[in-house]
Motif scaffolding. Sequence first.
Motif, PDB file in Angstrom:
ATOM      1  N   HIS A  27     -48.475 -98.597  25.925  1.00  0.00           N
ATOM      2  CA  HIS A  27     -48.884 -97.532  25.006  1.00  0.00           C
ATOM      3  C   HIS A  27     -50.390 -97.600  24.771  1.00  0.00           C
ATOM      4  N   TRP A  28     -50.965 -96.448  24.459  1.00  0.00           N
ATOM      5  CA  TRP A  28     -52.364 -96.380  24.050  1.00  0.00           C
ATOM      6  C   TRP A  28     -52.382 -96.507  22.543  1.00  0.00           C
ATOM      7  N   HIS A  51     -41.260 -94.837  21.700  1.00  0.00           N
ATOM      8  CA  HIS A  51     -42.699 -94.959  21.499  1.00  0.00           C
ATOM      9  C   HIS A  51     -42.967 -96.246  20.732  1.00  0.00           C
ATOM     10  N   SER A  52     -44.032 -96.921  21.070  1.00  0.00           N
ATOM     11  CA  SER A  52     -44.369 -98.146  20.344  1.00  0.00           C
ATOM     12  C   SER A  52     -45.625 -97.958  19.502  1.00  0.00           C
ATOM     13  N   SER A 100     -50.149 -91.590  14.567  1.00  0.00           N
ATOM     14  CA  SER A 100     -51.606 -91.745  14.482  1.00  0.00           C
ATOM     15  C   SER A 100     -52.149 -92.758  15.495  1.00  0.00           C
ATOM     16  N   GLY A 101     -51.271 -93.413  16.251  1.00  0.00           N
ATOM     17  CA  GLY A 101     -51.710 -94.396  17.233  1.00  0.00           C
ATOM     18  C   GLY A 101     -51.650 -95.830  16.739  1.00  0.00           C
ATOM     19  N   TRP A 102     -51.152 -96.044  15.529  1.00  0.00           N
ATOM     20  CA  TRP A 102     -51.048 -97.382  14.973  1.00  0.00           C
ATOM     21  C   TRP A 102     -49.939 -98.143  15.690  1.00  0.00           C
ATOM     22  N   CYS A 103     -50.181 -99.421  15.963  1.00  0.00           N
ATOM     23  CA  CYS A 103     -49.131-100.280  16.513  1.00  0.00           C
ATOM     24  C   CYS A 103     -49.232-101.646  15.858  1.00  0.00           C
TER      25      CYS A 103
END
Length: 75
Positions: free
Chosen positions: A38-39, A56-57, A61-64
């Motif tokens: 993931h990006w 999705h990981s 908002s793109g937080w991981c």
Amino acid sequence: MGKLSRIFAGLREFAATQIELTERRDLENRPWEEEFLHWAADGHLHGAVVPPRGRHSTSRSGWCPGLHRASVLSR
């Protein structure tokens, strides 16, 4: 009409925040998904495993979790 628009905008923002927090909690509860490619919000590619379809990981908002751990360790 301006007051009503502000009320609806506030409700949309509240709902978006709740969705983001729910997604983050879900990702924290499934640490194995951090291995899915993931990006992240930092612009870097994380993970090493191709994710199954529909998984999705990151949050919207793109937080991981890996990004979160990196920010905590750098403090």
